[in-house]
Design a protein around this motif. Structure first.
Motif, PDB file in Angstrom:
ATOM      1  N   GLU A 278       0.702  -1.164  -0.002  1.00  0.00           N
ATOM      2  CA  GLU A 278      -0.097   0.058   0.051  1.00  0.00           C
ATOM      3  C   GLU A 278       0.943   1.362   0.057  1.00  0.00           C
ATOM      4  OE1 GLU A 278      -3.137   0.081   3.014  1.00  0.00           O
ATOM      5  OE2 GLU A 278      -3.584  -1.929   2.422  1.00  0.00           O
ATOM      6  N   ASP A 281      -0.643   4.353  -1.690  1.00  0.00           N
ATOM      7  CA  ASP A 281      -1.916   5.156  -1.337  1.00  0.00           C
ATOM      8  C   ASP A 281      -1.401   6.141  -0.043  1.00  0.00           C
ATOM      9  OD1 ASP A 281      -4.240   5.496  -0.176  1.00  0.00           O
ATOM     10  OD2 ASP A 281      -4.861   3.344   0.455  1.00  0.00           O
ATOM     11  N   GLN A 283      -3.350   7.461   1.863  1.00  0.00           N
ATOM     12  CA  GLN A 283      -4.418   7.559   2.958  1.00  0.00           C
ATOM     13  C   GLN A 283      -4.311   6.088   3.700  1.00  0.00           C
ATOM     14  OE1 GLN A 283      -6.340  10.077   3.540  1.00  0.00           O
ATOM     15  NE2 GLN A 283      -5.302  11.182   1.892  1.00  0.00           N
ATOM     16  N   THR A 284      -3.291   5.649   3.287  1.00  0.00           N
ATOM     17  CA  THR A 284      -3.002   4.181   4.262  1.00  0.00           C
ATOM     18  C   THR A 284      -2.742   4.386   5.645  1.00  0.00           C
ATOM     19  OG1 THR A 284      -2.019   2.099   4.106  1.00  0.00           O
ATOM     20  CG2 THR A 284      -0.414   3.880   3.418  1.00  0.00           C
TER      21      THR A 284
END
Length: 495
Positions: A278, A281, A283-284
């Motif tokens: 991730e 990402d 926002q992970t």
């Protein structure tokens, strides 16, 4: 002189205006909130809470204001929920509304406001789901973890046998034993009882929690922005845990250097693999800070709260030798002396099961429970609690609720035994809290307590070097954690 008078009048006027503003704001906030004692500016209800200690004071206030009332921790209004029925309603019946983690300044500093214990919303859901699945994959709650616990219990027996009947304070040894079980899952490592560096880290952790649970720690939690700059014992709370955090960071660095994504060895490996998956990402929640804080918290929970329960349990078994004698009889009948105890033995050992439950209840390791926060405005028992309000479900009020336990203040194995001597459940048994945010390692702790207690009692009789009338088993501090007194124990091999 006129200038001085003007300045004095201005300061008095400013102070008066500040006080008036405080109480207007206080009255507006409280108009639909639960009742409670009037707070002071800045300090809130700290003075009332320190008259008899935090936990006794919370229980005493419940007698006056009812099971739901409001206290001010500094400037923060906090709804206190007391007693089995009200706490169950908060944690289970309305669990989704009271699901967020509330304000805990000390732990926010420990964990950098990150990790599973302090996360909320989608981040918390993902971290908890990942942690549950990963811990189960590495044996938590399964028979595969029984062997490492049995092995650790064997090390305990060897250590106590080598004391040759001399008094010893076993508190740090129990901390090490408990830490080794969670360590095997998190980092795939076991620490020897002769490892002076690790034993010092565990002792520092115990000292830190004693300070956190003291009035100094409670005052820090109420006015952290002031206390962090003031001298006092509270300033030692954080340095005492730095070495443990460094151990966690170093372990993560080592795992990164030796990681094989096709063959994860433990929890850290699995988290690192998820981080890589991730990494694009933005926002992970799977980042290094969350990993450090989560592993750090699991080490503390796995070592500290479990060892607190074991230490209190040993003291109670010494204080009540008739209970210990009955446990010896049950162990001899069900297991004998020639083989190690297994988790499956618990089903045929109702007395041992009941004793361990009563030890957990009376030791009350985390008496205050963990503070929650409302996810939306809610009407609760005739009061209006706004979104984002801190709510404290007091677990000790459940574990010592007279409606659930016949003698709530006394050690009484019959709380968990029926008339036929069979084990019976009790709704008031909530040492792990309840609902979606209950302790993630409950099944692991239950296995540890059973195997550790049963194995030690299979081999030893526990005695105190002091007269039983002088044996103190009361907590030395009672705040976030109940701190057991330092007592020496004699481990006498059974004939």
């Amino acid at each position: 002189m006129t200038v001085l008078n003007n300045v004095t009048c201005g300061l008095v006027g400013l102070a008066t205006f500040t006080l008036v503003l405080f109480y207007v704001k206080y009255a507006w906030r409280r108009r639909k909130m639960p009742p409670g004692p009037s707070p002071l500016p800045i300090f809130g209800n700290f003075l009332q809470l320190q008259t008899k200690g935090l936990m006794p004071c919370l229980l005493k206030m419940a007698e006056k204001y009812g099971p739901v009332y409001t206290l001010y921790f500094g400037s923060r209004p906090t709804v206190i929920v007391s007693g089995y029925e009200a706490v169950k309603e908060i944690l289970v019946d309305l669990g989704d509304i009271f699901l967020d983690r509330g304000t805990i300044p000390i732990f926010e500093r420990f964990y950098n406001k990150k990790g599973l214990p302090l996360s909320n919303g989608e981040s918390w859901k993902q971290l908890r789901q990942f942690s549950l699945h990963t811990l189960k994959d590495f044996g938590m709650g399964k028979k595969t973890l029984e062997e490492p616990i049995q092995e650790e219990a064997h090390h305990l027996v060897d250590y106590f046998r080598n004391t040759k009947g001399q008094p010893v304070n076993p508190s740090t040894i129990f901390s090490c034993a408990a830490s080794n079980i969670i360590s095997s899952i998190l980092v795939g490592k076991r620490y020897d009882y002769a490892d002076e560096k690790w034993m010092k880290i565990l002792q520092d952790m115990r000292d830190s929690f004693a300070l956190i649970s003291s009035p100094w720690g409670q005052l820090y939690d109420m006015i952290p922005h002031i206390m962090r700059y003031l001298p006092g014992p509270h300033r030692r709370m954080f340095p005492l845990l730095l070495n443990l955090k460094e151990i966690v960071k170093e372990s993560i660095r080592s795992h990164q250097e030796t990681l094989d994504p096709a063959c994860p060895r433990d929890y850290i490996d699995c988290f690192l693999i998820r981080m890589e998956q991730e990494k694009l990402d933005s926002q992970t929640c799977f980042d290094k800070t969350n990993l450090i804080s989560t592993v750090f918290d699991m080490f503390i929970g796995g070592a500290e709260t479990t060892s607190v329960t074991i230490n209190f349990g040993v003291l109670h078994l010494i204080k009540y030798p008739d209970v210990q004698e009955k446990l010896h009889e049950e162990i001899d009948q069900v297991i004998g002396r020639s083989r190690q105890p297994k988790v499956e033995d618990r089903n045929q050992m109702p007395y041992m099961n009941a004793v361990i439950h009563e030890i957990q209840r009376i030791s009350d390791a985390i008496p205050s429970g963990c503070i929650r926060s409302t996810t939306r405005d809610v009407d609760f028992r005739g009061y209006r609690i706004p979104k984002g309000t801190d709510v404290l479900p007091v677990l000790t009020s459940v574990l010592k609720d007279a409606s659930q336990f016949e003698t709530p203040e006394a050690f009484n194995v019959k709380h968990f035994l029926d008339e036929d001597g069979k084990f019976k459940k009790n709704n008031g048994f909530m040492p792990f809290a309840a609902g979606k945010r209950a302790c993630i390692a409950e099944s692991l702790v239950r296995m540890e307590l059973f195997i550790f207690f049963t194995t030690v009692l299979q081999i030893f009789t526990l005695q105190s070097p002091v007269d039983l009338k002088e044996l103190n088993i009361a907590p030395t501090e009672s705040g976030i954690e109940n701190i057991p007194p330092a007592q020496e124990v004699i481990f006498i091999p059974r004939e």
